[in-house]
Enzyme design. Sequence first.
Site, PDB file in Angstrom:
ATOM      1  N   CYS A  91      35.765  40.350  42.245  1.00  0.00           N
ATOM      2  CA  CYS A  91      36.453  39.515  43.236  1.00  0.00           C
ATOM      3  C   CYS A  91      36.133  40.003  44.642  1.00  0.00           C
ATOM      4  O   CYS A  91      36.727  39.538  45.609  1.00  0.00           O
ATOM      5  CB  CYS A  91      37.952  39.496  42.980  1.00  0.00           C
ATOM      6  SG  CYS A  91      38.683  41.127  42.898  1.00  0.00           S
ATOM      7  N   ASP A 148      35.743  43.989  35.009  1.00  0.00           N
ATOM      8  CA  ASP A 148      36.370  43.017  35.913  1.00  0.00           C
ATOM      9  C   ASP A 148      37.387  43.759  36.772  1.00  0.00           C
ATOM     10  O   ASP A 148      38.592  43.562  36.630  1.00  0.00           O
ATOM     11  CB  ASP A 148      37.045  41.909  35.081  1.00  0.00           C
ATOM     12  CG  ASP A 148      37.644  40.814  35.947  1.00  0.00           C
ATOM     13  OD1 ASP A 148      37.460  40.836  37.180  1.00  0.00           O
ATOM     14  OD2 ASP A 148      38.314  39.923  35.382  1.00  0.00           O
ATOM     15  N   CYS A 208      49.741  28.826  58.044  1.00  0.00           N
ATOM     16  CA  CYS A 208      50.021  29.431  56.742  1.00  0.00           C
ATOM     17  C   CYS A 208      48.968  30.480  56.392  1.00  0.00           C
ATOM     18  O   CYS A 208      47.788  30.296  56.626  1.00  0.00           O
ATOM     19  CB  CYS A 208      50.045  28.343  55.679  1.00  0.00           C
ATOM     20  SG  CYS A 208      50.311  28.974  54.021  1.00  0.00           S
TER      21      CYS A 208
HETATM   22  N1  SAH Z   1      39.965  40.532  33.181  1.00  0.00           N
HETATM   23  C1  SAH Z   1      41.323  40.115  33.410  1.00  0.00           C
HETATM   24  C2  SAH Z   1      42.040  40.841  34.562  1.00  0.00           C
HETATM   25  C3  SAH Z   1      41.254  41.206  35.763  1.00  0.00           C
HETATM   26  S1  SAH Z   1      42.223  41.756  37.125  1.00  0.00           S
HETATM   27  C4  SAH Z   1      41.392  38.619  33.580  1.00  0.00           C
HETATM   28  O1  SAH Z   1      40.383  37.987  33.798  1.00  0.00           O
HETATM   29  O2  SAH Z   1      42.472  38.057  33.487  1.00  0.00           O
HETATM   30  C5  SAH Z   1      41.909  43.495  37.138  1.00  0.00           C
HETATM   31  C6  SAH Z   1      42.790  44.262  36.178  1.00  0.00           C
HETATM   32  O3  SAH Z   1      42.456  45.657  36.249  1.00  0.00           O
HETATM   33  C7  SAH Z   1      44.276  44.183  36.441  1.00  0.00           C
HETATM   34  O4  SAH Z   1      44.907  43.728  35.279  1.00  0.00           O
HETATM   35  C8  SAH Z   1      44.686  45.625  36.772  1.00  0.00           C
HETATM   36  O5  SAH Z   1      45.972  45.965  36.285  1.00  0.00           O
HETATM   37  C9  SAH Z   1      43.634  46.419  36.048  1.00  0.00           C
HETATM   38  N2  SAH Z   1      43.325  47.772  36.547  1.00  0.00           N
HETATM   39  C10 SAH Z   1      43.386  48.236  37.815  1.00  0.00           C
HETATM   40  N3  SAH Z   1      42.921  49.497  37.879  1.00  0.00           N
HETATM   41  C11 SAH Z   1      42.547  49.854  36.607  1.00  0.00           C
HETATM   42  C12 SAH Z   1      41.969  51.028  36.039  1.00  0.00           C
HETATM   43  N4  SAH Z   1      41.686  52.079  36.788  1.00  0.00           N
HETATM   44  N5  SAH Z   1      41.704  51.018  34.715  1.00  0.00           N
HETATM   45  C13 SAH Z   1      41.976  49.943  33.955  1.00  0.00           C
HETATM   46  N6  SAH Z   1      42.522  48.799  34.437  1.00  0.00           N
HETATM   47  C14 SAH Z   1      42.808  48.755  35.751  1.00  0.00           C
END
Ligand code: SAH
Length: 552
Positions: free
Chosen positions: A417, A390, A78
């Site tokens: 991440c 994030d 998997c």
């Molecule tokens: N902080 C949130 C989500 C983190 S995931 C939590 O903990 O639930 C990262 C997020 O960044 C995603 O929702 C994605 O859609 C967004 N994202 C990706 N590129 C971006 C950009 N250039 N500007 C703003 N948001 C963005």
Amino acid sequence: MMQKNDTAVIEIIDIGVNGEGIGKVGGYTLFVKDAVIGDQVEVKVMKAKKNYGYAKLMRILEASVYRTEPRCRYARQCGGCQIQEMAYDRQLVFKEQKVREDLERIGGVDKMILDKVMEPIAGMEQPFGYRNKAQFPFGTDKSGEPYAGFYAGRTHDIIANTDCALGVPVNRTILEIILDFMKKNGIRAYNEKTGDGLIRHVLMRYGFATDEIMVCLVINGGEIPNVSWLVDRLKVIEGMTSISVSVNTARTNVIMGDSYRVLWGQSYITDCIGEIKYQISPLSFYQVNPVQTETLYSTVLEYADLNGSETVWDLYCGIGTISLFLAQRAKKVYGVEIIPQAIEDARENARINGINNVEFFVGRAEEVLPEYCGSSTCDAGAYADVIVVDPPRKGCDSVLLDTIVKMQPEKIVYVSCDPATLARDVKMLCGSGYEVKRVRAVDMFPMTVHVETVVLLSKLNTKQHIEVELNLDELDLTAAESKATYDEIKAYVLEKYGLKVSSLYISQVKRKCGLDMGQNYNLSKKEDAKVPQCPPEKEAAIVEALKHFHMI
Ligand code: SAH
């Protein structure tokens, strides 16, 4: 060099970024999937390059003390788990080291600083059954019967398995009802290659705090024939809250369609993280490990150390989860996210929790923030005490990092991440007047190689920062001869002790040793000048270097 199909007996001495075991035959490196560090294994080379190759695990001759019986019988095939055969404690060590090594090698953070700032990784007490979301694809077996399962690693072959060890037990009950329905009603699974068949995927969500369950079927067509038969059986499952269907007729890897239709119950389930309630629809992004999400967000809150008077920006905010968590302790929180539906969810979540001190913007963080900040200097409106980021795996855009530095927040809390891009961005911030204060890895995805990290960066004391810079500039103006000596000392100390030392430290030690510092070594005349002092380990290393160069 080894050739394809060669066999070898090796000891696994390290772990690769994808969780694979690493062993050596002479100077030749072999990567072996499913081998655990400490194993003695017999392997067969599948692909050979000049200096390294990929080998298959044929036989475990002596099992490592870190090897454990996998919970799931499909653990190797998997694509979901990579390191289920590694004892959980050892998984945590591996993840913590990965973060540490990236910060050191890519981020250029000093070893001794890391010793001080790295906190123990936050692992799980129960590292199975932690996922609140499961998406199973459907396929058709050789006898024409439908089945559900998981994609094998790197391919789209579906391995039949309704019992994933990372998910909740009710998933299996739901899958069996759906498969029974398909068989009894002659409803076919979707075939990716031909584009025929109806049922593509099922999305299941479970609210850990509320026991509410969601089922959303993804279909390649407008309707499911005789769907009431299915709904009648699903709706009686205890906790069932939302049954829906999402149409996706596109020939792509994207799982969900653009919209969904409720078949029974509500359009969403509710879950809580800490004190905050979230409504989650089939298309909402929501963290998959609620237990560890609370740990992660609590770490962010702890690092932000708010007292209620602060202005905070939460960049890449998704459905505003971190924003709402922080709003409990801040004066005002601004969230920025690229996906419009996520921002709709964020606003709705603020509303149902009665949180009024948040404001959300749709757009790219690297566009929204500079715009808000103004093209030349930041006006009062773009002020921030704390900025949280994030980002997705690729890390922050450099325009965004530049803007953050321009805004000069007291603290930056970086949630990541991907340790490698985190380290890259930390390096940039540390070169722009910030220092790493705290680091904590959080294991959001046990049994996989993924690791989440929270880093607190603080603004260096401005006075201190400028004065030290001034001194270093002055030092750089010293005669070419002595400058060469400084570089030689730095190179020697790095080579011999693995320590990075600054010109400032060298000059401090030289002075202690009674060497003439020349007129350039003038510290600020101000009484309160704070200059970093050379730590004892580095001092000892520098003294050794001075002896080596026959200077003392
Ligand atoms: N902080 C949130 C989500 C983190 S995931 C939590 O903990 O639930 C990262 C997020 O960044 C995603 O929702 C994605 O859609 C967004 N994202 C990706 N590129 C971006 C950009 N250039 N500007 C703003 N948001 C963005």
